[in-house]
Write a protein that holds these residues in place. Sequence first.
Motif, PDB file in Angstrom:
ATOM      1  N   GLN A 250       0.917  -1.105   0.308  1.00  0.00           N
ATOM      2  CA  GLN A 250       0.001  -0.154   0.080  1.00  0.00           C
ATOM      3  C   GLN A 250       0.953   1.336   0.061  1.00  0.00           C
ATOM      4  OE1 GLN A 250      -3.294   0.610   0.037  1.00  0.00           O
ATOM      5  NE2 GLN A 250      -3.152   2.643  -0.099  1.00  0.00           N
TER       6      GLN A 250
ATOM      7  N   PHE B 198       2.258   4.736   0.913  1.00  0.00           N
ATOM      8  CA  PHE B 198       2.021   5.578   1.885  1.00  0.00           C
ATOM      9  C   PHE B 198       1.866   7.049   1.415  1.00  0.00           C
ATOM     10  CE2 PHE B 198       3.264   8.251   5.466  1.00  0.00           C
ATOM     11  CZ  PHE B 198       2.302   7.702   6.430  1.00  0.00           C
ATOM     12  N   GLU B 199       0.685   7.562   1.636  1.00  0.00           N
ATOM     13  CA  GLU B 199       0.679   9.042   1.176  1.00  0.00           C
ATOM     14  C   GLU B 199       0.524   9.911   2.493  1.00  0.00           C
ATOM     15  OE1 GLU B 199      -3.299   9.297  -0.734  1.00  0.00           O
ATOM     16  OE2 GLU B 199      -2.585   7.209  -1.846  1.00  0.00           O
ATOM     17  N   GLU B 200       1.208  11.022   2.532  1.00  0.00           N
ATOM     18  CA  GLU B 200       1.512  11.970   3.268  1.00  0.00           C
ATOM     19  C   GLU B 200       0.066  12.663   3.659  1.00  0.00           C
ATOM     20  OE1 GLU B 200       5.135  14.112   3.258  1.00  0.00           O
ATOM     21  OE2 GLU B 200       6.143  12.315   2.502  1.00  0.00           O
TER      22      GLU B 200
ATOM     23  N   LEU C  83      -5.390   4.351   8.695  1.00  0.00           N
ATOM     24  CA  LEU C  83      -4.250   3.419   8.339  1.00  0.00           C
ATOM     25  C   LEU C  83      -4.632   1.886   8.725  1.00  0.00           C
ATOM     26  CD1 LEU C  83      -0.995   4.984   9.107  1.00  0.00           C
ATOM     27  CD2 LEU C  83      -1.858   4.520   6.821  1.00  0.00           C
TER      28      LEU C  83
ATOM     29  N   GLU D 156      -5.507  -1.248   6.323  1.00  0.00           N
ATOM     30  CA  GLU D 156      -4.943  -2.473   6.436  1.00  0.00           C
ATOM     31  C   GLU D 156      -6.017  -3.686   6.476  1.00  0.00           C
ATOM     32  OE1 GLU D 156      -1.730  -4.753   9.518  1.00  0.00           O
ATOM     33  OE2 GLU D 156      -1.651  -2.512   9.266  1.00  0.00           O
TER      34      GLU D 156
ATOM     35  N   ARG E 172       3.756  -1.313   3.706  1.00  0.00           N
ATOM     36  CA  ARG E 172       3.215   0.129   3.284  1.00  0.00           C
ATOM     37  C   ARG E 172       4.556   0.754   2.898  1.00  0.00           C
ATOM     38  NH1 ARG E 172      -1.339   2.699   3.760  1.00  0.00           N
ATOM     39  NH2 ARG E 172      -2.333   1.102   5.298  1.00  0.00           N
ATOM     40  N   GLY E 173       4.394   1.617   1.692  1.00  0.00           N
ATOM     41  CA  GLY E 173       5.540   2.512   1.365  1.00  0.00           C
ATOM     42  C   GLY E 173       5.926   2.266   0.020  1.00  0.00           C
TER      43      GLY E 173
END
Length: 157
Positions: free
Chosen positions: A40, A42-44, A68, A72, A99-100
Amino acid sequence: MSYQKILVAIDHSERANIVFEEALHLAKENQAKLLVFYCQPFEEGINLKRSVYSGEFITQVQDLQTELEREEEGDRAFLAQYLEKAKEYGLEAECGLKRGDAGRWICSVAKSWQADLIAIGRRGHSGLTELFLGSVSNYVLHHASCSVLIVQGKGKA
């Protein structure tokens, strides 16, 4: 060549089913273990400068944590569908979720799991689009510690 451990990298596109089917057939032919993997992005979601000064930081972090956890849970349900199908084929299968940065995680997980093959789809970006958006499949192809199967497929991106 015989494969014993195949990591299949999927996403939420229709093409993921094509990639999974290809990996499923290879795993069945080789009686290989299968790792169904999803990363997934990761959106800031927090503007730290504004949040710290406005006192909203803690609330935003809590909201982000809740979101989050919800994502998940949905991702695990998404992976469970693929896991169930692999088990219907009589294959030993497990799932992985991170995630990332997808390309880096796919390579890292494949290496630590000692995969013989990574099966991954390709969205068909080329030229400037690939330059600006990047390409997970291109990254994996150039950084993986094992063989890589890039499945073109005919699904919609």
